[in-house]
Design an enzyme around this catalytic site. Structure first.
Site, mmCIF file in Angstrom:
data_model
loop_
_atom_site.group_PDB
_atom_site.id
_atom_site.type_symbol
_atom_site.label_atom_id
_atom_site.label_comp_id
_atom_site.label_asym_id
_atom_site.label_seq_id
_atom_site.Cartn_x
_atom_site.Cartn_y
_atom_site.Cartn_z
ATOM 1 N N GLU A 86 0.677 -1.152 0.121
ATOM 2 C CA GLU A 86 -0.016 -0.119 -0.121
ATOM 3 C C GLU A 86 0.876 1.357 0.257
ATOM 4 O O GLU A 86 0.282 2.446 -0.161
ATOM 5 C CB GLU A 86 -0.925 0.023 1.433
ATOM 6 N N GLU A 93 7.647 -21.899 7.546
ATOM 7 C CA GLU A 93 8.220 -21.233 8.419
ATOM 8 C C GLU A 93 9.119 -21.907 9.485
ATOM 9 O O GLU A 93 9.893 -21.557 10.308
ATOM 10 C CB GLU A 93 7.040 -20.715 9.436
#
Length: 273
Positions: A81, A112
């Site tokens: 953004e 992960e």
């Protein structure tokens, strides 16, 4: 001091399946109300980190967010953004998630758990000592994040983290730990709820304040935003009307000529009509 995962502790509420819909929504909302107060407690930590980020960015540094699952997705969201909002390069704020871009939409099993993969991912960007790396993890001791933060420390790269547990292993390997303690989740262990909200708020604060300090806002307006749709063209036109006290037609013509609110303002104020 031992590490206790408060985000994994049992919810203060029980028998959720027996609650009415109104009770469910009200109780979730009541828990969410506590999140901004928890963030408020760590504003000094955020302040110190932002100053460090800005100092490095002025030297050509970048900001990296690293994480897995929900935390990784929140980092990518905030990074993605920044260019449309502040008109900066997509290479200035970068989000990296365990498992790669496919993990944005669908979980990648065991991604992960590697302590070495994230450092390899960062190497693709030629990371250096002017950069900042923020690890994001709510309740886990995510090896993907911790391994990368350790390597960053070894290479004189500024490290920070956003977590929702006190004294976590991730905090111990971060130069600027930000611990937003939100307590147990409404649904036990569901850290996409309060913890995710706390992370989103903190990321908003970091990226927005960094961009303001870098001069990407004028007054309170996004004068460097990308004009990527009609709504933003209309917003930019209104900015010019308010700032320059000109007609709508003149403002829109000026904006479409320069395709940037700041450039249009400077052009007009320099005596060009």
């Amino acid at each position: 001091m031992s590490f206790i995962k408060t985000t994994e502790q049992s919810s203060k509420y029980n028998h959720l399946e027996k609650m009415t819909l109104k009770e469910l929504l009200s109780n979730i909302n009541n828990e969410d109300k506590t999140v901004p107060l928890a963030v408020e407690q760590v504003i000094p930590n955020i302040e110190n980190l932002v100053y460090q980020i800005v100092e490095r960015m002025k030297k050509g540094g970048r900001l990296f967010y690293i994480g897995a699952g929900t935390s990784g997705r929140l980092g990518i969201l905030d990074a993605s953004e920044c260019p449309p909002t502040f008109g900066v390069s997509y290479n200035l704020v970068i989000g990296i998630i365990a498992g790669g871009d496919s993990a944005i939409r669908k979980a990648v099993e065991f991604a992960e758990d590697s302590r070495t993969q994230c450092w390899k991912d960062l190497q693709e960007y030629s990371i250096n000592s002017n950069d900042t790396v923020i690890g994001i993890a709510a309740s886990r001791t995510t090896p993907y994040v911790i391994g990368a933060l350790e390597k960053c420390n070894e290479n004189n790269i500024l490290t920070a983290c956003i977590t929702c547990n006190k004294n976590s292993p991730m905090s111990k390997v971060s130069k600027h730990p930000i611990e937003v303690i939100v307590g147990p989740e409404f649904v036990t262990g569901s850290s996409r709820m309060k913890a995710g909200t706390a992370q989103k708020i903190t990321l908003n604060m970091i990226s927005t304040s960094v961009m303001i300090l870098l001069g990407k806002i004028k007054g309170n307006k996004m004068v460097d935003m990308q004009l990527s749709n009609q709504k933003l063209i209309e917003r930019g036109t209104k900015m010019l009307i308010d700032e320059l006290e000109i007609s709508q037609n003149e403002a829109k013509s000026l904006l479409l000529k320069h395709l940037n609110v700041r450039d249009a303002i400077n052009y007009y104020k320099n005596g060009n009509r």
